[in-house]
Design a protein around this motif. Structure first.
Motif, PDB file in Angstrom:
ATOM      1  N   CYS A 244       0.853  -1.196   0.000  1.00 41.33           N
ATOM      2  CA  CYS A 244       0.000   0.000   0.000  1.00 41.33           C
ATOM      3  C   CYS A 244       0.889   1.246   0.000  1.00 41.33           C
ATOM      4  N   GLY A 245       0.298   2.377  -0.375  1.00 40.61           N
ATOM      5  CA  GLY A 245       1.025   3.644  -0.359  1.00 40.61           C
ATOM      6  C   GLY A 245       2.065   3.767  -1.459  1.00 40.61           C
ATOM      7  N   MET A 246       1.959   2.944  -2.493  1.00 35.36           N
ATOM      8  CA  MET A 246       2.943   2.966  -3.574  1.00 35.36           C
ATOM      9  C   MET A 246       2.610   4.065  -4.585  1.00 35.36           C
ATOM     10  N   HIS A 247       3.648   4.788  -5.033  1.00 35.15           N
ATOM     11  CA  HIS A 247       3.457   5.774  -6.093  1.00 35.15           C
ATOM     12  C   HIS A 247       3.139   5.054  -7.406  1.00 35.15           C
ATOM     13  N   LYS A 248       2.552   5.773  -8.328  1.00 33.53           N
ATOM     14  CA  LYS A 248       2.145   5.168  -9.593  1.00 33.53           C
ATOM     15  C   LYS A 248       3.311   4.450 -10.280  1.00 33.53           C
ATOM     16  N   GLU A 249       4.477   5.084 -10.301  1.00 36.48           N
ATOM     17  CA  GLU A 249       5.619   4.502 -10.997  1.00 36.48           C
ATOM     18  C   GLU A 249       6.235   3.332 -10.220  1.00 36.48           C
ATOM     19  N   GLU A 250       5.807   3.141  -8.954  1.00 38.19           N
ATOM     20  CA  GLU A 250       6.352   2.065  -8.133  1.00 38.19           C
ATOM     21  C   GLU A 250       5.504   0.796  -8.165  1.00 38.19           C
ATOM     22  N   GLU A 251       4.307   0.895  -8.724  1.00 41.15           N
ATOM     23  CA  GLU A 251       3.384  -0.237  -8.693  1.00 41.15           C
ATOM     24  C   GLU A 251       3.955  -1.469  -9.395  1.00 41.15           C
ATOM     25  N   LYS A 252       4.793  -1.240 -10.391  1.00 44.29           N
ATOM     26  CA  LYS A 252       5.367  -2.364 -11.153  1.00 44.29           C
ATOM     27  C   LYS A 252       6.386  -3.158 -10.330  1.00 44.29           C
ATOM     28  N   TYR A 253       6.800  -2.636  -9.178  1.00 43.28           N
ATOM     29  CA  TYR A 253       7.798  -3.325  -8.359  1.00 43.28           C
ATOM     30  C   TYR A 253       7.250  -4.624  -7.764  1.00 43.28           C
ATOM     31  N   CYS A 254       5.936  -4.745  -7.709  1.00 42.19           N
ATOM     32  CA  CYS A 254       5.325  -5.958  -7.146  1.00 42.19           C
ATOM     33  C   CYS A 254       5.849  -7.209  -7.842  1.00 42.19           C
ATOM     34  N   GLN A 255       6.001  -7.127  -9.158  1.00 47.90           N
ATOM     35  CA  GLN A 255       6.458  -8.291  -9.916  1.00 47.90           C
ATOM     36  C   GLN A 255       7.890  -8.667  -9.531  1.00 47.90           C
ATOM     37  N   ASN A 256       8.764  -7.657  -9.378  1.00 45.78           N
ATOM     38  CA  ASN A 256      10.151  -7.925  -8.973  1.00 45.78           C
ATOM     39  C   ASN A 256      10.208  -8.629  -7.624  1.00 45.78           C
ATOM     40  N   ILE A 257       9.395  -8.143  -6.671  1.00 50.67           N
ATOM     41  CA  ILE A 257       9.396  -8.714  -5.325  1.00 50.67           C
ATOM     42  C   ILE A 257       8.814 -10.121  -5.339  1.00 50.67           C
ATOM     43  N   SER A 258       7.776 -10.343  -6.134  1.00 55.85           N
ATOM     44  CA  SER A 258       7.181 -11.676  -6.259  1.00 55.85           C
ATOM     45  C   SER A 258       8.214 -12.690  -6.719  1.00 55.85           C
ATOM     46  N   ILE A 259       9.008 -12.314  -7.729  1.00 54.66           N
ATOM     47  CA  ILE A 259      10.020 -13.217  -8.285  1.00 54.66           C
ATOM     48  C   ILE A 259      11.122 -13.486  -7.266  1.00 54.66           C
ATOM     49  N   THR A 260      11.587 -12.426  -6.592  1.00 55.66           N
ATOM     50  CA  THR A 260      12.695 -12.568  -5.637  1.00 55.66           C
ATOM     51  C   THR A 260      12.307 -13.417  -4.425  1.00 55.66           C
ATOM     52  N   LEU A 261      11.120 -13.167  -3.875  1.00 57.10           N
ATOM     53  CA  LEU A 261      10.701 -13.860  -2.654  1.00 57.10           C
ATOM     54  C   LEU A 261       9.920 -15.143  -2.923  1.00 57.10           C
ATOM     55  N   GLY A 262       9.457 -15.302  -4.156  1.00 55.91           N
ATOM     56  CA  GLY A 262       8.681 -16.494  -4.484  1.00 55.91           C
ATOM     57  C   GLY A 262       7.299 -16.495  -3.859  1.00 55.91           C
ATOM     58  N   ILE A 263       6.774 -15.298  -3.567  1.00 51.40           N
ATOM     59  CA  ILE A 263       5.453 -15.157  -2.957  1.00 51.40           C
ATOM     60  C   ILE A 263       4.665 -14.107  -3.736  1.00 51.40           C
ATOM     61  N   ASN A 264       3.426 -14.412  -4.034  1.00 52.27           N
ATOM     62  CA  ASN A 264       2.582 -13.472  -4.773  1.00 52.27           C
ATOM     63  C   ASN A 264       2.527 -12.125  -4.063  1.00 52.27           C
ATOM     64  N   THR A 265       2.971 -11.083  -4.753  1.00 51.75           N
ATOM     65  CA  THR A 265       2.989  -9.728  -4.199  1.00 51.75           C
ATOM     66  C   THR A 265       2.136  -8.831  -5.085  1.00 51.75           C
ATOM     67  N   GLN A 266       1.196  -8.127  -4.487  1.00 52.25           N
ATOM     68  CA  GLN A 266       0.286  -7.277  -5.259  1.00 52.25           C
ATOM     69  C   GLN A 266      -0.150  -6.070  -4.449  1.00 52.25           C
ATOM     70  N   LEU A 267      -0.726  -5.106  -5.126  1.00 52.34           N
ATOM     71  CA  LEU A 267      -1.285  -3.949  -4.440  1.00 52.34           C
ATOM     72  C   LEU A 267      -2.579  -4.355  -3.751  1.00 52.34           C
ATOM     73  N   LEU A 268      -2.836  -3.762  -2.596  1.00 50.60           N
ATOM     74  CA  LEU A 268      -4.124  -3.977  -1.930  1.00 50.60           C
ATOM     75  C   LEU A 268      -5.115  -3.027  -2.584  1.00 50.60           C
ATOM     76  N   ASP A 269      -5.613  -3.431  -3.735  1.00 46.84           N
ATOM     77  CA  ASP A 269      -6.490  -2.521  -4.482  1.00 46.84           C
ATOM     78  C   ASP A 269      -7.953  -2.786  -4.159  1.00 46.84           C
ATOM     79  N   GLN A 287      -5.290   1.080  -1.852  1.00 44.62           N
ATOM     80  CA  GLN A 287      -3.900   1.018  -1.400  1.00 44.62           C
ATOM     81  C   GLN A 287      -3.337   2.389  -1.036  1.00 44.62           C
ATOM     82  N   GLN A 288      -3.944   3.450  -1.524  1.00 46.57           N
ATOM     83  CA  GLN A 288      -3.504   4.798  -1.183  1.00 46.57           C
ATOM     84  C   GLN A 288      -4.173   5.338   0.085  1.00 46.57           C
ATOM     85  N   TYR A 289      -5.270   4.717   0.504  1.00 46.40           N
ATOM     86  CA  TYR A 289      -6.023   5.216   1.664  1.00 46.40           C
ATOM     87  C   TYR A 289      -6.382   4.072   2.608  1.00 46.40           C
ATOM     88  N   VAL A 290      -5.453   3.141   2.807  1.00 42.88           N
ATOM     89  CA  VAL A 290      -5.767   1.934   3.576  1.00 42.88           C
ATOM     90  C   VAL A 290      -6.166   2.251   5.016  1.00 42.88           C
TER      91      VAL A 290
END
Length: 299
Positions: A244-269, A287-290
């Motif tokens: 949560c609280g991710m800037h628009k340009e940071e939302e794509k980082y979820c995929q990088n973290i998913s691959i590195t940690l091997g755990i599904n990572t996504q925005l709480l949308d 995710q911006q106002y959780v």
């Protein structure tokens, strides 16, 4: 229509909305930045600058509701999670005070409260509560400054309790083990939920919010939470990570973290759970106002 406000060290988030069961309608949403050094670790340092931002919010909302629920950063609140026997409310408050006494400033008067994290631990006659204590002086400062701006705060609570309220409404997350990470300026506030109940929460300072720097920092902290869960030997693995609280340009980082940690990572949308959110504001996203969204469910 309810008004929910979250006051962080950097900005003020507000929502105007209604809750009916698991349905949420957001009529208005907005974020306003505080001037530099207005708030430091939750303490208001520049009262005039603070009130200028609050007045700006009031003008954007128009007619302020008579009652407003306010959340503040955990920095100014003493917190501790404990397992307790099933006790009356008065006895629990006495227990909370005893648990937090060693951390308080003896020269100040404190106000104590708690929230139920787990009503009953399976196989026991006990539950889990999150203890909270805040200096009455700080509490009254917030109350005074808000009321002078026409904002009548009927509750003042911590950010993490707003988040817990939101997770409690999401039927699809009950019984699941997951991590919620909230970027709040340069602070990462992360929580571990085991079988649907929050068991651990911590705050980490993030030094960078550029591409590689933020991915590295997030991965490091989230990895430590995964290891902590494994050390608890609770027979359950982390199934998902919600950011949560991710800037628009940071939302794509979820995929990088998913691959590195091997755990599904996504925005709480808005579609991450069984809570049905409809927004009249195009810029609103869960995710911006959780925190303020969760506090709309305050009973």
């Amino acid at each position: 229509m309810k008004c929910s406000i979250y006051i962080s060290n950097n900005e003020l988030e507000y929502l105007l909305g209604e809750v009916t069961g698991s349905n949420v309608f957001i009529a208005k949403a907005g974020k306003l930045s505080f001037e530099t050094d207005t708030i430091e670790k939750g303490s208001i340092r520049r009262e005039e600058a603070f009130q200028n931002t609050v007045k700006n919010m009031c003008s954007q909302i128009g007619t302020m509701p008579k009652q407003v629920d306010v959340l503040v950063v955990d920095d100014i609140v003493l917190t501790k999670m404990i397992d307790v026997p099933i006790l009356p409310h008065k006895k629990l408050l006495e227990l909370v005070k005893r648990e937090l006494e060693e951390f308080v400033d003896g020269k100040k008067e404190y106000v104590y409260d708690y929230s139920v994290v787990q009503s009953r631990i399976p196989g026991t006659q006990a539950g889990t509560i999150l203890c909270g204590g805040i200096s009455r002086e700080v509490l009254m400062q917030y109350k005074r400054l808000l009321e002078e701006c026409g904002v009548h705060a009927v509750s003042l609570d911590t950010a993490v309790r707003g988040q817990v309220r939101l997770m409690e409404q999401m039927e699809d997350k009950k019984g699941k083990t997951f991590i919620v990470g909230v970027m709040d300026g340069f602070t990462l506030r992360a929580s571990l939920y085991v079988k649907g109940n929050m068991i651990y929460h911590s705050t980490s300072r993030v030094t960078e919010r550029d591409n590689l720097g933020l991915i590295s920092e997030l991965t490091r902290v989230l990895s430590s939470f995964i290891q902590f869960n494994q050390s608890q030997k609770n027979d359950t693995d982390v199934e998902a990570i919600y950011l949560c609280g991710m800037h628009k340009e940071e939302e794509k980082y979820c995929q990088n973290i998913s691959i590195t940690l091997g755990i599904n990572t996504q925005l709480l949308d808005n579609t991450s759970g069984s809570v049905n959110i409809q927004a009249g504001e195009e810029d609103y996203s869960l995710q911006q106002y959780v925190y303020p969204t969760g506090n709309l469910f305050r009973r």
